[in-house]
Scaffold this motif. Structure first.
Motif, PDB file in Angstrom:
ATOM      1  N   ALA A  92       0.864  -1.175   0.000  1.00  0.00           N
ATOM      2  CA  ALA A  92       0.000   0.000   0.000  1.00  0.00           C
ATOM      3  C   ALA A  92       0.901   1.225   0.000  1.00  0.00           C
ATOM      4  CB  ALA A  92      -0.923   0.020   1.212  1.00  0.00           C
ATOM      5  N   ASN A  93       0.768   2.017  -1.044  1.00  0.00           N
ATOM      6  CA  ASN A  93       1.581   3.217  -1.199  1.00  0.00           C
ATOM      7  C   ASN A  93       3.061   2.844  -1.223  1.00  0.00           C
ATOM      8  OD1 ASN A  93      -0.750   4.883  -1.288  1.00  0.00           O
ATOM      9  ND2 ASN A  93      -0.891   4.702   0.928  1.00  0.00           N
ATOM     10  N   ALA A 117      -3.580  -5.092   4.251  1.00  0.00           N
ATOM     11  CA  ALA A 117      -3.702  -3.910   3.399  1.00  0.00           C
ATOM     12  C   ALA A 117      -4.426  -2.784   4.137  1.00  0.00           C
ATOM     13  CB  ALA A 117      -4.420  -4.267   2.104  1.00  0.00           C
ATOM     14  N   ARG A 121      -2.694   0.854   4.770  1.00  0.00           N
ATOM     15  CA  ARG A 121      -3.305   2.092   4.260  1.00  0.00           C
ATOM     16  C   ARG A 121      -3.550   3.097   5.390  1.00  0.00           C
ATOM     17  NH1 ARG A 121      -6.121  -1.639   0.956  1.00  0.00           N
ATOM     18  NH2 ARG A 121      -7.897  -1.591   2.361  1.00  0.00           N
ATOM     19  N   SER A 122      -3.661   2.626   6.614  1.00  0.00           N
ATOM     20  CA  SER A 122      -3.909   3.541   7.738  1.00  0.00           C
ATOM     21  C   SER A 122      -2.632   4.205   8.255  1.00  0.00           C
ATOM     22  CB  SER A 122      -4.598   2.790   8.880  1.00  0.00           C
ATOM     23  OG  SER A 122      -3.677   1.944   9.571  1.00  0.00           O
TER      24      SER A 122
END
Length: 126
Positions: A92-93, A117, A121-122
């Motif tokens: 993620a990113n 994931a 993302r957090s």
């Protein structure tokens, strides 16, 4: 990007353990520049080539953009099958994790990837 905080490590490990139970072999966090093994099951050798694995798994950063806007939809995760287990990579990113596991039902890999994931993302992108 720096390594995850202890709270984030606990979140990732808890999510991985919930999805996989005793089948979890290892969990490793990585970025473009860093590698941090978060967990290694006690019955496994500590001699794994994390740098070699990381070089391969970092190709997933490219996969995020390479598979963007395809008819298949967004790239979500990768499962690699080996003689003695499985590797699930989630990105993620600018960061990701890979988990190694013993054999499991296929739906548990998706559960594992989805949980990891969501946590990635957090993370604060700064």
């Amino acid at each position: 990007m720096s390594q995850p905080s202890d709270v984030r490590v606990d979140e990732l490990l808890s999510a991985a353990r919930t999805a996989t139970g005793d089948e979890l072999r290892s969990l490793t966090y990585f970025t473009h520049d860093d590698i941090d093994q978060l967990y290694l099951r006690s019955d496994l050798s500590q001699t794994a080539d994390l740098v070699g694995f990381a070089e391969n798994e970092r190709q997933g950063f490219h996969a995020q953009s390479m598979y963007a806007d395809t008819q298949l939809g967004d790239y979500r995760f990768t499962v690699r099958v080996f003689e003695n287990g499985y590797l699930t990579r989630v990105i993620a990113n600018d960061h990701g994790v890979w988990a190694t596991t013993d054999s499991m039902e296929i739906d548990r890999f998706e559960e594992l990837a989805s949980a990891l994931a969501a946590i990635l993302r957090s993370f604060d992108p700064a």
